[in-house]
Design a protein around this motif. Structure first.
Motif, mmCIF file in Angstrom:
data_model
loop_
_atom_site.group_PDB
_atom_site.id
_atom_site.type_symbol
_atom_site.label_atom_id
_atom_site.label_comp_id
_atom_site.label_asym_id
_atom_site.label_seq_id
_atom_site.Cartn_x
_atom_site.Cartn_y
_atom_site.Cartn_z
ATOM 1 N N GLU A 185 0.860 -1.196 0.000
ATOM 2 C CA GLU A 185 0.000 0.000 0.000
ATOM 3 C C GLU A 185 0.892 1.240 0.000
ATOM 4 O O GLU A 185 1.951 1.232 0.639
ATOM 5 N N PRO A 186 0.456 2.288 -0.672
ATOM 6 C CA PRO A 186 1.272 3.518 -0.700
ATOM 7 C C PRO A 186 1.607 3.986 0.716
ATOM 8 O O PRO A 186 0.722 4.012 1.589
ATOM 9 N N GLY A 187 2.858 4.286 0.940
ATOM 10 C CA GLY A 187 3.305 4.814 2.229
ATOM 11 C C GLY A 187 3.384 3.758 3.322
ATOM 12 O O GLY A 187 3.689 4.070 4.476
ATOM 13 N N GLY A 276 11.068 2.086 -6.990
ATOM 14 C CA GLY A 276 9.954 1.155 -6.798
ATOM 15 C C GLY A 276 10.383 -0.286 -6.601
ATOM 16 O O GLY A 276 9.557 -1.200 -6.643
#
Ligand SMILES: Cc1cc2nc3c(=O)[nH]c(=O)nc-3n(C[C@H](O)[C@H](O)[C@H](O)COP(=O)(O)OP(=O)(O)OC[C@H]3O[C@@H](n4cnc5c(N)ncnc54)[C@H](O)[C@@H]3O)c2cc1C
Length: 742
Positions: A185-187, A276
């Motif tokens: 999940e982002p963050g 990433g």
């Protein structure tokens, strides 16, 4: 046995105890370690021995009784030995020697128990060597035995590298275990999916966590890494069926299956994210290299313990063999000495004892070396980090450090009066120079310990079993010798079988800093020989010289087809030379320990009185071992130097180089006797001696022939030493009974 009385005036009176070992293995003043030995020994010769005597080794399962041993290991300090005091341990500083001593005490009775007690440390090792500070504190503290008043069960760890067919083995280039990204999940911290099937994993019957080697199966993860898996992680943590082992049945082994989700923070050593992609700080093989750098030494020490533990039961058996028979009346030599009226059983027992001593000397000296090296390694690590040096730049940086290390080794090898003391002090003040010296030696001594102690040790353990006749291969054999023989094969196998150790040796022995030390050790042995000729050090020094000659020769020599001899894929050359080196390292360690016994023994009140006899005996053992080692080295080197040349045949070219009978007859008038010197003579009709071809001259290696002949002649006195040691064995006093159940 006919040994002139003059040769045996002073010798061993009783079997050596802790005082002798303390001096030889440099434990004097280490009261922490001496207490550790005593408490681990009580567990080994108490609960462990009782369990073996009751037949616990006949089941593969991890039973309640076996499980109960874990608490004994906690109580005696065997499991806490690995941790720092702030993590619940009790020893400050490096712990290699302490771990080797734990292994020695437990393996004296049962090596499976030693493995069971120490395998948790192997599980922790990746975290200890390369883990983040948080990982270290968490898992070390959880694994430390509960402190008094603390109500918790210590965690147990396992180490999972080896995987099932077709991804077997400790060939670390091959990995089947996979890691991918389950969720990210982002963050948020990424969640990883780990799929790993382990093969033969120790402690798996009860481990709470596992450090597992895995390869990326996801483009969002770079390369390989090790991850920490916990029992409670979501997914499958299947311990697998127990391995039907023939050996080490007091440790738990099975083939587990893991399919788990874990946070990315479980990657050993942590990670960074670049474009990433999760980039683990350490690849799995970098971690494994750091782990196996040390952990193979206690394994070698286990086999050493077993060999030394065999001496007393064998003597007792030999002495009592004929008691009760009508022909052996009390007071007769047969009654008193039993089989020991014969030379062979004594000589063979001398070989077992000498091998055990050399193996222990090698193992403990290597452990001590690592205790010295560990803090320097931290300095090196920090220095390189501060300078931002990584990868190939490290090799370049160490070029200069290594040159200074070689200089220091050479300076130290000079007599004190000829040394540039200021330069020595300057070089010694540089921790990286000291690191380079110790690291290059450790990189050879660790695999040599594992290879020689366990491989050759297993062969010699068979000899100990043989000396007990049929009794040796029964479950009732005192000292569990049959079990110990079989177990030795596992010690030779796990943490990398012999091939893996030979491969490491064949690379590491090429290090110029190591080779400089090898030359310095040769000089040191000659010096020892000049003061203590009875140690066999001179003979051993000649074997060092022969090995070095062979090594240099093989670097440039080619075989009969023009192929280079010393090259990685040519294991017939490099592995054989590695074996020879391991023989040298073991015998040298024993020589040094015997010198220590002679020098420091007098300071120990218990030893002082019988010291001359004790030293005499140990010198004889050392002489026997040096002779055996030099025999092996001579044989291996001769095969390598001569064996890759094609043997001459009776073809025209070869015959051309031979004497003709006619020529010899003519010369005989001028040089009487010349005919008897010529070996390969061609008769008038072309006839020749009945053999493969003219004798090989190998004139290019004439120096080798001279060195080899010298080495053989250096064996002078070796058999007298063996006779003396054998005579001592027939007289030495032993206790009434073994101090642990049989
Ligand atoms: C009781 C037990 C407990 C164990 N515990 C653990 C554990 O806790 N964790 C773990 O990860 N593993 C463990 N192992 C696995 C162990 O480390 C391996 O079995 C061992 O290293 C040998 O590997 P292998 O069985 O794959 O044999 P292989 O690697 O297939 O070796 C077979 C033979 O081929 C030779 N060979 C292999 N490679 C080469 C080469 N490059 N060149 C020349 N010859 C070669 C070997 O010397 C050997 O003679 C355990 C094994 C046992 C039996």
């Amino acid at each position: 046995m006919a040994v002139p009385a003059a040769l045996v005036s002073e010798t061993l009176s009783t079997l050596p105890g802790d005082d002798v070992r303390s001096v030889m293995w440099r434990l004097e003043g280490r009261y922490d370690l001496q207490m550790l030995i005593q408490s681990v020994r009580q567990v080994a010769r108490g609960p462990v021995a009782r369990l073996v005597a009751e037949g616990a080794r006949s089941s593969h399962d991890w039973t309640e009784q076996k499980n109960a041993l874990l608490e004994h290991y906690d109580a005696c300090g065997a499991t806490g030995v690995f941790m720092e005091p702030h993590q619940g341990g009790f020893l400050e500083g490096p712990k290699n020697l302490a771990m080797a001593l734990v292994a020695f005490e437990l393996a004296w009775v049962d090596a499976g128990a030693a493995t069971g007690a120490l395998a948790g440390h192997l599980g922790l090792s990746p975290i200890h060597e390369r883990g983040t500070q948080e990982q270290q504190d968490r898992y070390m503290s959880l694994s430390a035995p509960a402190a008094p008043g603390e109500d918790r069960k210590p965690w147990r760890g396992a180490f999972a590298l080896t995987e099932p067919i077709p991804y077997v083995g400790v060939d670390t280039g091959m990995l089947g275990g996979k890691v991918s990204v389950a969720r990210w999940e982002p963050g948020q911290e990424p969640v990883l999916k780990v799929e790993k099937r382990g093969r033969f994993i120790t402690n798996m019957g009860f481990a709470n966590f596992v450090t597992a080697a895995v390869d990326s199966a996801d483009e969002r993860i770079k390369g390989t890494c090790m991850v920490i898996l916990e029992e409670g992680d979501p997914g499958t943590f299947d311990r697998g069926t127990p391995t039907k082992k023939l050996v080490h049945q007091l440790s738990s082994t099975s083939d587990p299956i893991f399919s788990l989700e874990v946070p990315a923070s479980r990657i050993v050593g942590g990670y960074s994210v670049k474009d990433g992609v999760i980039v683990p700080r350490w690849s799995h093989d970098e971690i494994i290299a750091a782990v196996f750098k040390h952990t193979r030494v206690p394994v070698g020490v286990m086999t050493a313990a077993k060999l030394l533990s065999a001496v007393e039961p064998v003597i007792r058996y030999q002495r009592g063999r004929f008691r009760g028979a009508q022909q052996a009346r009390p007071g007769s030599p047969r009654y008193d000495l039993g089989l020991q009226v014969r030379e062979d059983v004594l000589h063979r027992l001398v070989d077992v004892w000498a091998t055990g001593e050399a193996a222990a000397s090698l193992g403990f000296s290597t452990s001590r070396l690592f205790d010295e090296l560990d803090p320097l390694e931290k300095v090196k690590f920090q220095t390189l980090q501060e300078k931002g040096i990584t990868g190939r730049a490290e090799l370049r940086y160490f070029k200069d450090v290594n040159a200074r290390a070689v200089e220091l080794v050479k300076l130290r090898a000079k007599p004190e009066a000829e040394r540039d003391a200021a330069r020595v002090a300057e070089l010694e003040a540089d921790p990286l120079v000291r690191y380079a010296i110790l690291d290059s030696a450790g990189a050879v001594l660790c695999p040599a310990t594992k290879l020689w102690n366990t491989g050759h040790g297993a062969t010699v353990m068979r000899e100990a079993v043989a000396l007990m006749g049929g009794y040796g291969i029964t479950e009732d054999c005192p000292g569990f010798l049959g079990h110990k023989w079989m177990d030795a094969q596992l010690e030779a196998t796990y943490e990398g079988p012999e091939a893996v150790q030979r491969r490491q040796l064949s690379v590491c022995m090429q290090n110029e800093v190591f080779l400089a030390q090898l030359d310095a050790w040769t000089k040191e042995l000659r010096h020892i020989a000049s003061e203590r000729p009875d140690t066999g050090a001179c003979n051993l020094a000649s074997a060092f010289v022969l090995w070095r000659y062979t090594y240099d020769h093989l670097q440039v020599a080619t075989d009969a087809t023009g192929q280079k001899l010393y090259q990685g894929p040519r294991q017939g050359v490099t592995f054989a030379l590695s074996d020879a080196l391991a023989w040298l390292m073991a015998a040298r360690s024993l020589v040094l320990d015997v010198v220590e016994l002679e020098q420091k023994g007098a300071e120990n009140a218990v030893l002082a009185e019988g010291l001359p006899g004790l030293v005499r005996f140990y010198q004889d053992l050392s002489h026997v071992q040096c002779a055996r080692a030099s025999g092996e080295v001579g044989r291996i080197c001769a095969e390598l130097v001569y064996g890759y040349n094609k043997h001459p045949e009776w073809n025209a070219d070869a015959q051309q180089a031979c004497w003709e009978a006619r020529e010899l007859d003519e010369l005989e008038d001028l040089i009487p006797g010349i005919g008897s010197c010529a070996k390969d003579v061609i008769e008038a009709g072309g006839g020749h001696p009945d053999k493969a071809g003219p004798c090989a001259h190998c004139s290019s290696v004439a120096d080798f022939a001279a060195l080899r002949m010298k080495l053989d002649q250096c064996l002078t006195g070796a058999r007298l030493a063996k006779d003396r040691a054998a005579e001592a064995l027939s007289k030495v006093m032993i206790p009434e009974a073994l101090d642990y159940p049989v």
